[in-house]
Design an enzyme around this catalytic site. Structure first.
Site, PDB file in Angstrom:
ATOM      1  N   ALA A  65       6.026  -3.948  -9.158  1.00  0.00           N
ATOM      2  CA  ALA A  65       5.868  -2.499  -9.193  1.00  0.00           C
ATOM      3  C   ALA A  65       4.653  -2.196 -10.054  1.00  0.00           C
ATOM      4  CB  ALA A  65       7.113  -1.868  -9.789  1.00  0.00           C
ATOM      5  N   GLY A 110       8.802  -6.652  -8.163  1.00  0.00           N
ATOM      6  CA  GLY A 110       8.976  -6.006  -6.858  1.00  0.00           C
ATOM      7  C   GLY A 110       8.408  -6.825  -5.710  1.00  0.00           C
ATOM      8  N   GLU A 113      11.026  -9.297  -4.944  1.00  0.00           N
ATOM      9  CA  GLU A 113      12.120  -8.524  -4.335  1.00  0.00           C
ATOM     10  C   GLU A 113      11.793  -8.134  -2.901  1.00  0.00           C
ATOM     11  OE1 GLU A 113      11.989  -5.858  -7.727  1.00  0.00           O
ATOM     12  OE2 GLU A 113      14.118  -6.179  -8.070  1.00  0.00           O
ATOM     13  N   GLU A 133      10.485  -8.759 -15.199  1.00  0.00           N
ATOM     14  CA  GLU A 133      10.749  -7.420 -15.734  1.00  0.00           C
ATOM     15  C   GLU A 133      11.220  -7.437 -17.181  1.00  0.00           C
ATOM     16  OE1 GLU A 133      11.720  -8.511 -12.765  1.00  0.00           O
ATOM     17  OE2 GLU A 133      11.437  -6.978 -11.233  1.00  0.00           O
TER      18      GLU A 133
HETATM   19  N1  COA Z   1       1.000  -3.188 -11.968  1.00  0.00           N
HETATM   20  C1  COA Z   1      -0.189  -2.598 -12.141  1.00  0.00           C
HETATM   21  N2  COA Z   1      -1.340  -3.284 -12.173  1.00  0.00           N
HETATM   22  C2  COA Z   1      -1.284  -4.622 -12.038  1.00  0.00           C
HETATM   23  C3  COA Z   1      -0.072  -5.297 -11.854  1.00  0.00           C
HETATM   24  C4  COA Z   1       1.114  -4.520 -11.823  1.00  0.00           C
HETATM   25  N3  COA Z   1       2.323  -5.049 -11.611  1.00  0.00           N
HETATM   26  N4  COA Z   1      -0.319  -6.611 -11.763  1.00  0.00           N
HETATM   27  C5  COA Z   1      -1.644  -6.748 -11.861  1.00  0.00           C
HETATM   28  N5  COA Z   1      -2.223  -5.558 -12.026  1.00  0.00           N
HETATM   29  C6  COA Z   1      -3.669  -5.265 -12.193  1.00  0.00           C
HETATM   30  C7  COA Z   1      -4.178  -5.631 -13.576  1.00  0.00           C
HETATM   31  O1  COA Z   1      -3.905  -4.607 -14.505  1.00  0.00           O
HETATM   32  C8  COA Z   1      -5.646  -5.770 -13.285  1.00  0.00           C
HETATM   33  O2  COA Z   1      -6.229  -4.489 -13.181  1.00  0.00           O
HETATM   34  P1  COA Z   1      -7.661  -4.173 -13.895  1.00  0.00           P
HETATM   35  O3  COA Z   1      -8.617  -5.131 -13.242  1.00  0.00           O
HETATM   36  O4  COA Z   1      -7.918  -2.741 -13.578  1.00  0.00           O
HETATM   37  O5  COA Z   1      -7.457  -4.468 -15.353  1.00  0.00           O
HETATM   38  C9  COA Z   1      -5.680  -6.393 -11.907  1.00  0.00           C
HETATM   39  O6  COA Z   1      -4.410  -6.080 -11.313  1.00  0.00           O
HETATM   40  C10 COA Z   1      -5.831  -7.903 -11.918  1.00  0.00           C
HETATM   41  O7  COA Z   1      -4.805  -8.450 -12.716  1.00  0.00           O
HETATM   42  P2  COA Z   1      -5.056  -9.406 -13.961  1.00  0.00           P
HETATM   43  O8  COA Z   1      -3.898  -9.280 -14.898  1.00  0.00           O
HETATM   44  O9  COA Z   1      -6.406  -9.166 -14.539  1.00  0.00           O
HETATM   45  O10 COA Z   1      -5.047 -10.826 -13.240  1.00  0.00           O
HETATM   46  P3  COA Z   1      -4.683 -12.244 -13.909  1.00  0.00           P
HETATM   47  O11 COA Z   1      -5.087 -13.276 -12.919  1.00  0.00           O
HETATM   48  O12 COA Z   1      -5.248 -12.346 -15.294  1.00  0.00           O
HETATM   49  O13 COA Z   1      -3.079 -12.238 -14.055  1.00  0.00           O
HETATM   50  C11 COA Z   1      -0.812 -11.854 -13.287  1.00  0.00           C
HETATM   51  C12 COA Z   1      -2.267 -12.198 -12.896  1.00  0.00           C
HETATM   52  C13 COA Z   1      -0.023 -11.669 -12.019  1.00  0.00           C
HETATM   53  C14 COA Z   1      -0.228 -13.000 -14.130  1.00  0.00           C
HETATM   54  C15 COA Z   1      -0.820 -10.548 -14.138  1.00  0.00           C
HETATM   55  O14 COA Z   1      -1.585  -9.555 -13.455  1.00  0.00           O
HETATM   56  C16 COA Z   1       0.553  -9.981 -14.397  1.00  0.00           C
HETATM   57  O15 COA Z   1       1.283 -10.501 -15.206  1.00  0.00           O
HETATM   58  N6  COA Z   1       0.894  -8.863 -13.702  1.00  0.00           N
HETATM   59  C17 COA Z   1       2.142  -8.181 -13.918  1.00  0.00           C
HETATM   60  C18 COA Z   1       3.309  -8.914 -13.299  1.00  0.00           C
HETATM   61  C19 COA Z   1       4.605  -8.199 -13.582  1.00  0.00           C
HETATM   62  O16 COA Z   1       5.049  -8.099 -14.714  1.00  0.00           O
HETATM   63  N7  COA Z   1       5.242  -7.685 -12.522  1.00  0.00           N
HETATM   64  C20 COA Z   1       6.507  -7.022 -12.616  1.00  0.00           C
HETATM   65  C21 COA Z   1       6.318  -5.566 -12.781  1.00  0.00           C
HETATM   66  S1  COA Z   1       7.899  -4.738 -12.945  1.00  0.00           S
END
Ligand code: COA
Length: 259
Positions: A65, A110, A113, A133
């Site tokens: 999400a 999500g 999911e 989460e």
């Molecule tokens: N919601 C909003 N934005 C997200 C996102 C999410 N769930 N997951 C990634 N993004 C965005 C990042 O903020 C970033 O945006 P920016 O370039 O404007 O800063 C872009 O996507 C790229 O992500 P980034 O974190 O820079 O890539 P990474 O390779 O360093 O890391 C992940 C990849 C997947 C490990 C990391 O993005 C992450 O942990 N995301 C969240 C996962 C999560 O907790 N999901 C459950 C949500 S309830």
């Protein structure tokens, strides 16, 4: 026209691509709304016989999400968001047509999911799965606590849910979270090949299998068996059953019409 997903229909297969690659295809309110519209089309358009769901780019299926939206939500908005997403995913799961997830990278929160709401999951070798989460101080909202234990068992589900740990595609395959793992450059081809194999079969029989497994897994064994017997009887009234059995006798390929 949708702005956050692509809907391409070709020869009976709808390919839906969540299309926010700069945000790793995170599910914001617009994606959920447009996914809802896409599900309505799947449900109502007879030209759609099967569905492939994937993410844009090579890095993510869906990274969860949209956390920037979650960060601002009130408790009431959180509950509404959860119920709305759950409803859209549930409609996808119950659309009566086979839905295969082509998991092309991160499937987190999500995203995991959404993949679990699909009937079958094929993962690229670099795909990563998890329900992170709890690391954000929140729990899953789009069915993770309900579907993950049903797919992989209570102990494995709780380990993933409580640690928020990410697992790779090989581990996801080992615990039964995905059906198979393929090289990234073969992901869409393999997914389509599998779906086309399914679509060669009688569509009413496919629909009955989907319904029987969905309903049967939520009820007693006796009720599940009765539902199966009812389907078995009902399908005997179809032209597809006549065609399928006749084609076997005549040693030819069946031409199902879904009637
Ligand atoms: N919601 C909003 N934005 C997200 C996102 C999410 N769930 N997951 C990634 N993004 C965005 C990042 O903020 C970033 O945006 P920016 O370039 O404007 O800063 C872009 O996507 C790229 O992500 P980034 O974190 O820079 O890539 P990474 O390779 O360093 O890391 C992940 C990849 C997947 C490990 C990391 O993005 C992450 O942990 N995301 C969240 C996962 C999560 O907790 N999901 C459950 C949500 S309830």
């Amino acid at each position: 026209m949708p702005t956050t997903l692509l809907f391409e229909l070709s020869d009976g297969i709808a390919r839906i691509t969540i299309n926010r690659p700069d945000k790793l295809n995170a599910l914001n309110a617009t994606v959920i709304s447009e996914l809802s519209d896409a599900v309505t089309r799947i449900e109502t358009d007879a030209a759609v016989r099967g569905v492939i769901l994937t993410g844009a780019g090579s890095k993510a299926f869906v990274a969860g999400a949209d956390i920037t939206e979650l960060a601002k939500q009130t408790p009431i908005e959180g509950k509404t968001r959860s119920l709305l997403g759950q409803q859209v995913f549930r409609r996808l799961e119950r659309c009566g047509k086979p839905v295969v997830a082509a998991v092309n990278g991160f499937a987190l929160g999500g995203g995991c999911e959404l993949a679990m709401a699909c009937h079958i999951r094929i993962a690229a070798e670099h795909a990563r799965f998890g329900q992170p989460e709890v690391k954000l101080g929140i729990g899953p909202g789009y069915g993770g606590t309900a579907r993950l234990p049903r797919l992989v068992g209570r102990g494995r589900a709780l380990e993933l849910l409580l640690t928020g740990a990410m697992i790779d595609a090989a581990e996801a395959y080992r615990i039964g979270l995905v059906n198979r793992v393929v090289p990234a450059d073969q992901l869409l081809n393999e997914t389509e090949t599998l779906l086309r194999t399914i679509l060669e079969n009688g569509p009413l029989a496919i629909q009955a299998c989907l319904e029987a497994v969905d309903a049967g897994m939520q009820t007693s064994l006796d009720q599940a068996l009765l539902l199966e017997a009812n389907h078995f009887g009902l399908l005997s009234a179809t032209g597809d059953m006549q065609e399928g059995t006749q084609a076997f006798v005549e040693k030819r390929k069946a031409a199902f019409k879904g009637v």
